[in-house]
Enzyme design. Sequence first.
Site, PDB file in Angstrom:
ATOM      1  N   ARG A   1      14.335  -0.187   1.301  1.00 31.65           N
ATOM      2  CA  ARG A   1      14.582  -1.500   1.906  1.00 31.65           C
ATOM      3  C   ARG A   1      15.191  -2.437   0.866  1.00 31.65           C
ATOM      4  NH1 ARG A   1       9.226  -3.011   5.322  1.00 31.65           N
ATOM      5  NH2 ARG A   1       8.207  -3.378   3.320  1.00 31.65           N
TER       6      ARG A   1
ATOM      7  N   GLY B   1       0.807  -1.214   0.000  1.00 30.69           N
ATOM      8  CA  GLY B   1       0.000   0.000   0.000  1.00 30.69           C
ATOM      9  C   GLY B   1       0.837   1.260   0.000  1.00 30.69           C
ATOM     10  N   ARG B   2       2.071   1.127   0.407  1.00 30.62           N
ATOM     11  CA  ARG B   2       2.946   2.307   0.380  1.00 30.62           C
ATOM     12  C   ARG B   2       4.370   1.904   0.045  1.00 30.62           C
ATOM     13  NH1 ARG B   2       3.795   4.120   6.600  1.00 30.62           N
ATOM     14  NH2 ARG B   2       3.437   2.118   7.602  1.00 30.62           N
TER      15      ARG B   2
ATOM     16  N   ASP C   1       8.971  -5.733   7.972  1.00 27.85           N
ATOM     17  CA  ASP C   1       7.952  -4.762   8.384  1.00 27.85           C
ATOM     18  C   ASP C   1       8.124  -4.326   9.836  1.00 27.85           C
ATOM     19  OD1 ASP C   1       6.999  -4.788   5.874  1.00 27.85           O
ATOM     20  OD2 ASP C   1       4.921  -5.206   6.390  1.00 27.85           O
TER      21      ASP C   1
ATOM     22  N   ASP D   1       0.790 -11.244   6.791  1.00 27.32           N
ATOM     23  CA  ASP D   1       1.343 -10.383   5.730  1.00 27.32           C
ATOM     24  C   ASP D   1       2.682  -9.797   6.162  1.00 27.32           C
ATOM     25  OD1 ASP D   1      -0.622  -9.067   7.530  1.00 27.32           O
ATOM     26  OD2 ASP D   1       0.142  -7.236   6.620  1.00 27.32           O
ATOM     27  N   ASN D   2       3.047  -9.990   7.425  1.00 30.24           N
ATOM     28  CA  ASN D   2       4.341  -9.493   7.904  1.00 30.24           C
ATOM     29  C   ASN D   2       5.300 -10.640   8.207  1.00 30.24           C
ATOM     30  OD1 ASN D   2       3.383  -6.887   7.712  1.00 30.24           O
ATOM     31  ND2 ASN D   2       2.767  -6.769   9.851  1.00 30.24           N
TER      32      ASN D   2
ATOM     33  N   LYS E   1       9.787   2.436   0.767  1.00 29.73           N
ATOM     34  CA  LYS E   1       8.628   2.416   1.662  1.00 29.73           C
ATOM     35  C   LYS E   1       8.216   3.851   1.965  1.00 29.73           C
ATOM     36  CE  LYS E   1       6.962   0.490   6.042  1.00 29.73           C
ATOM     37  NZ  LYS E   1       7.261  -0.486   7.104  1.00 29.73           N
TER      38      LYS E   1
ATOM     39  N   ASP F   1      -2.638   6.888   2.658  1.00 28.20           N
ATOM     40  CA  ASP F   1      -2.015   7.862   1.750  1.00 28.20           C
ATOM     41  C   ASP F   1      -0.741   7.365   1.055  1.00 28.20           C
ATOM     42  OD1 ASP F   1      -0.294   7.773   3.877  1.00 28.20           O
ATOM     43  OD2 ASP F   1      -0.547   9.875   4.475  1.00 28.20           O
ATOM     44  N   GLY F   2      -0.284   6.182   1.403  1.00 28.47           N
ATOM     45  CA  GLY F   2       0.918   5.665   0.738  1.00 28.47           C
ATOM     46  C   GLY F   2       2.215   6.260   1.254  1.00 28.47           C
TER      47      GLY F   2
END
Length: 533
Positions: free
Chosen positions: A198, A107-108, A285, A275-276, A128, A140-141
């Site tokens: 990253r 998402g970002r 993350d 997801d992490n 990121k 907002d990303g």
Amino acid sequence: MLSDLDQLTFDNTFVRELPADPETRNHRRQVMDGCYSFVQPTSVAAPSLVAYSPEMAEELGLDEALCRSSRFASVFAGNEILAGMEPYAVCYGGHQFGHWAGQLGDGRAINLGHAVTPDGRRLELQLKGAGPTPYSRQADGRAVLRSSVREFLCSEAMHHLGVPTTRALSLVLTGDQVVRDMFYDGRPKAEPGAVVCRVAPNFLRFGNFEIFAARGQHELLQKLGAYALKHSFPHLGEPGPDAYARMFDEVCKRTVDLIVDWTRVGFVHGVMNTDNMSLLGLTIDYGPYGWIDDFDLNWTPNTTDAEFRRYRYGQQPQVALWNLLQLANALYPLVGEADPLEQALERHQRGFQQKMAEMWASKLGLGAHSGEEDDALIQDLHQTLMLTETDMTLFFRGLAGLDEERVLEAGASQQDILKPVSEAYYQPHAAGTHGPALRDWLRRYAQRVRQQELPRAERARRMNAVNPKYVLRNYMAQQAIDASEQGNHALVHELLDVMRRPYDEQPEYQRWASRRPDWARTRAGCSMLSCSS
Ligand code: AMP
Ligand code: MG
């Protein structure tokens, strides 16, 4: 070393070998037809470098002058795309706090591609906080400086601690403001925006597989599986049920090893959603993570987790196994039978206990973990450490200096016995009822140590190689953030430097090897952390 950023070469296996979302307009949506979406970073106002990691830069062939150039800041803020980069955001799903959350995705985070290192490895570069993507949902990303400093410093610290992790190449201020409601109390505030670059062989998560399994998209699942096998587990052979079962087994092993390492250094991830969880067994993350100051198996740094403490320090192994079960479910269509997956899970559950026991024994300098008696010694230590506020890092460093003969002398007073670890106590000299409990435990420990007939200096050497003197205590990162937000990045650089040699004495940095100061006890960012980032 490269003399110019244009000399960076890319080999973008992910976009070359996996199907792309056919839609190329950047709007938020469910992405049903691909593993990723092409998307460009959104330009920022005024990129400026806060810090870069010299070790990571060197691995990529970038020298200091290149990293300090204004072009470097521009590229790693997302304002300039180098030839060979093909920016994309990846589709994944995940279980958040035990519940299936559907599509999440980058998402970002925007991947720039796979850079080819001078020694021929492929490392994926990912920005990121580089702006909205199709996976941004309501957000907002962007990322704020506060959380970016934490990710930048902690991922490099973890690397030097010997814990598998994604890395960080750079931390760049965007010159834009980002609004965050840090305490979720309806008082949003503008904060400086930042972008971290990253780096990892790949950023595949359990959730990359879960999303396609959940949607019944077995063809995409198969393609992703084949990609993972080919690039990350090539020794497991050609794609097929056996190879996928062995891949699961290896992911289990790496995940177990990772959590054992986290436990050893006192790291609490804080948001172990699927997801992490990295397929490669990397720490990934860095959000509301925290470091154990006061040893407490029930501590969670994450305010969102305060009620149920799902992600507390002592429960990370159980959560990892639960997450692995979700991955097993997702890989099931590729393996075709449940047996090998179940067996792997059971095996690694047992492996967990064994490896944890060995790790604790190594922290105590015991040559080998020798069964029930050592288990009891370790269990009782945990209980004793939890009787009163005890600094985990200082305790184990102090213990390395314990003289077992002295402790076992007939006339040794409680004060003498406790002396080597007294620095670890937040109240002076372990006053109160825990004093006798600690004294008794130290005596048992001294007896155990005496049995193994290892020279004291050798035991200390072994212990100091697994018990760091320096960890990125929450209050340390917070001090660096406070200064950085005022435009002074010297502390970020200093902490990056301290954490380069976390097992060494480094007397010049002694002040960072001390208990959490009182002011940090209740300060946000030091005791509890919000997910808002
Ligand atoms: P996290 O809790 O940081 O692992 O994020 C969970 C999901 O939320 C991921 O899909 C992230 O990409 C997404 N996300 C978190 N923060 C933002 C943000 N500021 N803008 C867009 N997406 C975000
Ligand atoms: Mg995440």
